[in-house]
Design a protein around this motif. Structure first.
Motif, PDB file in Angstrom:
ATOM      1  N   LEU A  79     -49.793  -8.677  67.204  1.00 48.30           N
ATOM      2  CA  LEU A  79     -49.566  -8.634  65.946  1.00 48.30           C
ATOM      3  C   LEU A  79     -50.636  -9.434  64.979  1.00 48.30           C
ATOM      4  N   GLU A  80     -50.756  -8.848  63.849  1.00 45.07           N
ATOM      5  CA  GLU A  80     -51.474  -9.489  62.877  1.00 45.07           C
ATOM      6  C   GLU A  80     -50.863  -9.972  61.868  1.00 45.07           C
ATOM      7  N   PRO A  81     -51.192 -10.957  60.905  1.00 40.70           N
ATOM      8  CA  PRO A  81     -50.520 -11.434  59.827  1.00 40.70           C
ATOM      9  C   PRO A  81     -50.004 -10.748  59.028  1.00 40.70           C
ATOM     10  N   GLU A  82     -50.536  -9.599  58.774  1.00 36.25           N
ATOM     11  CA  GLU A  82     -50.337  -8.608  57.650  1.00 36.25           C
ATOM     12  C   GLU A  82     -49.234  -7.442  58.284  1.00 36.25           C
ATOM     13  N   ASP A  83     -48.793  -7.647  59.707  1.00 35.88           N
ATOM     14  CA  ASP A  83     -47.942  -6.611  60.242  1.00 35.88           C
ATOM     15  C   ASP A  83     -46.660  -7.130  60.086  1.00 35.88           C
ATOM     16  N   PHE A  84     -46.191  -8.177  59.656  1.00 34.76           N
ATOM     17  CA  PHE A  84     -44.895  -8.996  59.439  1.00 34.76           C
ATOM     18  C   PHE A  84     -44.276  -8.172  57.893  1.00 34.76           C
ATOM     19  N   ALA A  85     -43.217  -7.233  58.455  1.00 35.85           N
ATOM     20  CA  ALA A  85     -42.792  -6.357  57.420  1.00 35.85           C
ATOM     21  C   ALA A  85     -41.572  -5.799  57.777  1.00 35.85           C
ATOM     22  N   VAL A  86     -40.798  -4.918  57.051  1.00 39.11           N
ATOM     23  CA  VAL A  86     -39.756  -4.077  57.517  1.00 39.11           C
ATOM     24  C   VAL A  86     -40.266  -2.571  57.956  1.00 39.11           C
ATOM     25  N   TYR A  87     -39.651  -2.187  59.180  1.00 41.62           N
ATOM     26  CA  TYR A  87     -40.147  -0.911  59.695  1.00 41.62           C
ATOM     27  C   TYR A  87     -39.016  -0.084  59.762  1.00 41.62           C
ATOM     28  N   TYR A  88     -39.277   1.238  59.369  1.00 49.29           N
ATOM     29  CA  TYR A  88     -38.248   2.340  59.192  1.00 49.29           C
ATOM     30  C   TYR A  88     -38.634   3.457  60.182  1.00 49.29           C
ATOM     31  N   CYS A  89     -37.695   3.967  60.933  1.00 47.54           N
ATOM     32  CA  CYS A  89     -38.006   5.441  61.505  1.00 47.54           C
ATOM     33  C   CYS A  89     -37.215   6.444  60.775  1.00 47.54           C
ATOM     34  N   GLN A  90     -37.714   7.563  60.832  1.00 49.57           N
ATOM     35  CA  GLN A  90     -37.141   8.568  59.941  1.00 49.57           C
ATOM     36  C   GLN A  90     -37.111   9.979  60.958  1.00 49.57           C
ATOM     37  N   GLN A  91     -36.097  10.708  60.991  1.00 44.03           N
ATOM     38  CA  GLN A  91     -36.141  12.061  61.652  1.00 44.03           C
ATOM     39  C   GLN A  91     -36.289  13.286  60.837  1.00 44.03           C
ATOM     40  N   TYR A  92     -37.266  14.179  60.937  1.00 42.53           N
ATOM     41  CA  TYR A  92     -37.257  15.216  60.315  1.00 42.53           C
ATOM     42  C   TYR A  92     -37.090  16.746  60.834  1.00 42.53           C
ATOM     43  N   GLY A  93     -36.432  16.587  62.147  1.00 42.04           N
ATOM     44  CA  GLY A  93     -36.373  17.598  62.854  1.00 42.04           C
ATOM     45  C   GLY A  93     -35.007  18.577  62.322  1.00 42.04           C
ATOM     46  N   SER A  94     -34.173  17.752  61.787  1.00 45.03           N
ATOM     47  CA  SER A  94     -32.773  18.661  61.499  1.00 45.03           C
ATOM     48  C   SER A  94     -32.285  17.938  60.192  1.00 45.03           C
ATOM     49  N   SER A  95     -31.765  19.121  59.513  1.00 43.11           N
ATOM     50  CA  SER A  95     -31.460  18.808  58.044  1.00 43.11           C
ATOM     51  C   SER A  95     -30.123  18.085  57.971  1.00 43.11           C
ATOM     52  N   PRO A  96     -29.751  17.064  57.193  1.00 40.34           N
ATOM     53  CA  PRO A  96     -30.876  16.526  56.261  1.00 40.34           C
ATOM     54  C   PRO A  96     -31.776  15.616  57.140  1.00 40.34           C
ATOM     55  N   SER A  97     -32.943  15.207  56.571  1.00 41.88           N
ATOM     56  CA  SER A  97     -33.900  14.205  57.348  1.00 41.88           C
ATOM     57  C   SER A  97     -33.194  12.690  56.988  1.00 41.88           C
ATOM     58  N   THR A  98     -33.331  12.251  57.797  1.00 44.97           N
ATOM     59  CA  THR A  98     -32.463  10.798  57.888  1.00 44.97           C
ATOM     60  C   THR A  98     -33.417   9.578  58.371  1.00 44.97           C
ATOM     61  N   PHE A  99     -32.917   8.363  57.795  1.00 37.25           N
ATOM     62  CA  PHE A  99     -33.640   7.287  58.065  1.00 37.25           C
ATOM     63  C   PHE A  99     -32.812   5.947  58.714  1.00 37.25           C
ATOM     64  N   GLY A 100     -33.507   5.287  59.596  1.00 38.78           N
ATOM     65  CA  GLY A 100     -32.581   4.204  60.479  1.00 38.78           C
ATOM     66  C   GLY A 100     -32.638   3.107  59.189  1.00 38.78           C
ATOM     67  N   GLN A 101     -31.836   2.134  59.523  1.00 39.31           N
ATOM     68  CA  GLN A 101     -31.485   1.113  58.811  1.00 39.31           C
ATOM     69  C   GLN A 101     -32.736  -0.189  58.538  1.00 39.31           C
ATOM     70  N   GLY A 102     -33.544   0.075  59.332  1.00 42.94           N
ATOM     71  CA  GLY A 102     -34.840  -0.726  59.385  1.00 42.94           C
ATOM     72  C   GLY A 102     -34.815  -1.877  60.327  1.00 42.94           C
ATOM     73  N   THR A 103     -36.001  -2.436  60.972  1.00 41.56           N
ATOM     74  CA  THR A 103     -36.113  -3.524  61.784  1.00 41.56           C
ATOM     75  C   THR A 103     -37.002  -4.515  60.969  1.00 41.56           C
ATOM     76  N   LYS A 104     -36.588  -5.724  60.741  1.00 42.23           N
ATOM     77  CA  LYS A 104     -37.428  -6.691  60.013  1.00 42.23           C
ATOM     78  C   LYS A 104     -38.186  -7.519  60.908  1.00 42.23           C
ATOM     79  N   LEU A 105     -39.531  -7.393  60.924  1.00 48.99           N
ATOM     80  CA  LEU A 105     -40.281  -8.001  61.709  1.00 48.99           C
ATOM     81  C   LEU A 105     -40.942  -9.415  61.026  1.00 48.99           C
ATOM     82  N   GLU A 106     -40.415 -10.493  61.556  1.00 47.17           N
ATOM     83  CA  GLU A 106     -40.831 -11.613  60.936  1.00 47.17           C
ATOM     84  C   GLU A 106     -41.287 -12.732  61.775  1.00 47.17           C
ATOM     85  N   ILE A 107     -42.014 -13.581  61.294  1.00 46.62           N
ATOM     86  CA  ILE A 107     -42.786 -14.742  62.058  1.00 46.62           C
ATOM     87  C   ILE A 107     -41.739 -15.704  62.435  1.00 46.62           C
TER      88      ILE A 107
END
Lengths: 107, 122
Positions: A79-107
């Motif tokens: 991890l670099e200091p600039e990597d601390f953020a929220v990360y989302y996954c998205q699937q686009y293999g099946s309609s509709p495309s959907t996202f996860g609710q996120g993981t917050k990566l914090e120090i």
């Protein structure tokens, strides 16, 4: 529709450590059509990984994606200091495309 | 550099209408599908609508079907989202995003614009 569940909701780590973020799917994601995005406060999401394991242009090689079927992982090797953020996954293999609710990566 | 610049967001009353625009530059706009996504405060993104490169195919999330209309003007390199019958749960930051292929749906999105805020409230 496919529901994506990300875990953990919050991950507390330090610079230099390894981060492992998970994205689980309610159904198998066709063709491993899964992407990961990084979002920092006040900014729009930035594509990191597409097709489960391919890094987008300009993304450092400390970011890697893996998985298939219903279980996917984003790994940040050191991890670099600039990597601390929220990360989302998205699937686009099946309609509709959907996202996860996120993981917050914090120090 | 690819740039996407949204505009048109505003405060609107429930039942009202609004048209969002997204001006594109830095790539061959007529070759790529385009999409609208939204993000409510503190929530993950939600895909709203997509359109193919030629504009002949459009796609909508169930939550907006029949109320929102996506369109594009390839000569002006601009994407639009016409929103009608707006509800409080449509309140969000609306992004336009480029698809990597000509189809307008089922793709990853890169890049996203900076977003335009739509607030539906009386």
């Amino acid at each position: 529709e496919i529901v994506l569940t990300q875990s953990p909701a919050t991950l507390s780590l330090s610079p230099g450590e390894r981060a492992t973020l998970s994205c689980g799917s309610s159904q198998s994601v066709p063709y491993t059509y899964l992407a990961w995005y990084q979002q920092k406060p006040g900014l729009s999401p930035r594509l990191l990984i597409y097709d489960a394991s391919y890094r987008a242009t300009g993304i450092p090689d400390r970011f890697s994606g893996s998985g298939s079927g219903t279980d996917f992982t984003l790994t940040i090797s050191r991890l670099e200091p600039e990597d601390f953020a929220v990360y989302y996954c998205q699937q686009y293999g099946s309609s509709p495309s959907t996202f996860g609710q996120g993981t917050k990566l914090e120090i | 550099d690819v740039q996407l610049l949204e505009s048109g967001g505003a405060l609107v009353q429930p039942g009202g209408s609004l048209r969002l625009s997204c001006a594109a530059s830095g790539f061959v706009f007529p070759d790529y599908g385009m999409n609208w996504l939204r993000q409510a405060p503190g929530k993950g993104p939600e895909w709203v609508s997509g359109i193919g490169a030629t504009g002949s195919t459009t796609y909508y999330a169930d939550s907006v079907k029949g109320r929102f209309t996506i369109s594009r003007d390839n000569s002006r390199e601009t994407l639009y989202l016409q929103m009608t019958s707006l509800r409080a749960d449509d309140t969000a930051l609306y992004y336009c995003a480029k698809a990597p292929v000509s189809r307008g749906a089922l793709a990853w999105f890169d890049p996203w614009g900076q977003g335009t805020l739509v607030t539906v409230s009386s």
